[in-house]
Design a protein around this motif. Sequence first.
Motif, PDB file in Angstrom:
ATOM      1  N   GLU A 253       1.030  -1.043   0.048  1.00  0.00           N
ATOM      2  CA  GLU A 253       0.039   0.069   0.019  1.00  0.00           C
ATOM      3  C   GLU A 253       0.780   1.243   0.062  1.00  0.00           C
ATOM      4  O   GLU A 253       1.595   1.498   0.971  1.00  0.00           O
ATOM      5  CB  GLU A 253      -0.883  -0.022   1.201  1.00  0.00           C
TER       6      GLU A 253
ATOM      7  N   THR B 239      -1.024  -2.254  -3.923  1.00  0.00           N
ATOM      8  CA  THR B 239      -2.571  -2.333  -4.002  1.00  0.00           C
ATOM      9  C   THR B 239      -3.168  -1.358  -5.135  1.00  0.00           C
ATOM     10  O   THR B 239      -2.543  -0.450  -5.437  1.00  0.00           O
ATOM     11  CB  THR B 239      -3.320  -1.688  -2.536  1.00  0.00           C
TER      12      THR B 239
ATOM     13  N   ASP C 254       0.537   5.174   0.369  1.00  0.00           N
ATOM     14  CA  ASP C 254      -0.255   6.323   0.350  1.00  0.00           C
ATOM     15  C   ASP C 254       0.888   7.480   0.479  1.00  0.00           C
ATOM     16  O   ASP C 254       1.451   7.638   1.297  1.00  0.00           O
ATOM     17  CB  ASP C 254      -1.062   6.177   1.555  1.00  0.00           C
TER      18      ASP C 254
ATOM     19  N   SER D  29      -3.392   2.147  -4.399  1.00  0.00           N
ATOM     20  CA  SER D  29      -2.052   2.958  -4.434  1.00  0.00           C
ATOM     21  C   SER D  29      -1.933   3.644  -5.911  1.00  0.00           C
ATOM     22  O   SER D  29      -1.551   4.712  -5.801  1.00  0.00           O
ATOM     23  CB  SER D  29      -1.092   2.056  -4.323  1.00  0.00           C
TER      24      SER D  29
END
Length: 300
Positions: free
Chosen positions: A78, A215, A80, A218
Amino acid sequence: MREDIEFTAEDGVTLRGWHYSPDGGDGPAPLVVMAHGFSATKEMYLDDFAEHFAAGGLGVLVYDNRNLGASDGTPRGELDPWQQIRDYRTAITWALTQPWTDPARIGVWGSSYSGGHVLVVAALDRRVACVVSQVPLVSGLANARRLIRADAFAGLRQMFDGDRAARYAGQDPAMIQVVWEKEPDEPCALPTTDSHDFFLGPILERATTWRNEVTLRSVEMFTEYEPGAYIGQIAPTPLMVVVAAQDHLTVADLTLEYFERARHPKELVVLPAGHFDAYVGDGFARSAPAQLRFLQQHLT
């Protein structure tokens, strides 16, 4: 000298990396804080930059972004961007607690995705004395529209919506390849040939913790991310931007357009090369000394 380090982010996630002591240094020293780009881990040539900077008298803190490599965090893969920005700032805070850091002489360095992050960090955090942004992402949406055909982009948005609905129903986040493995038309986050050749090439012998998946969320966050909007707010902190003139991933003309919006003091280095050439060979040989000179000028 390199030592393994770890520190805790504000939400309790442990981030791990390396601290390089400057050659010939004794006591608190200038420090460069570094992290890598989209899905990449620190073994993907950040050690080469760190060693070069340390040999030039700078301390270096290198760490893996959360959910990647040696660092903790879930879901794995992930990415972010705003959380990664917060982690950069936590890395600075932690470094200030260490006896080897001079608090008045901290620089930040980023490349590609993190090249965008450091633009934001330098604009928001006045503890930063200078910033080097190498082949940076400056506009997620504009860059994505360069990389993805319009008809494919519409399908990608449908995938985002489906993933959002599935997560709301309690399912795990959907995953997507970082680069295609067999055929160039496979869905992936970074669809350029040079991305494929870099991530699936000899670098895998060094970066054994890298995984070819992130992900899907993302990628959605990538398209929503506009770090270049902060570039005009970095001054008076000195800024160096390194552009690869043949960059097809974080396209060069966009970066040059945003560089014009930055205020002085600023410096531009243009490499006659592609995105990933900045890390190796002639690209590294041309840019790393220029970056070291800039960091020495503003940190020592």
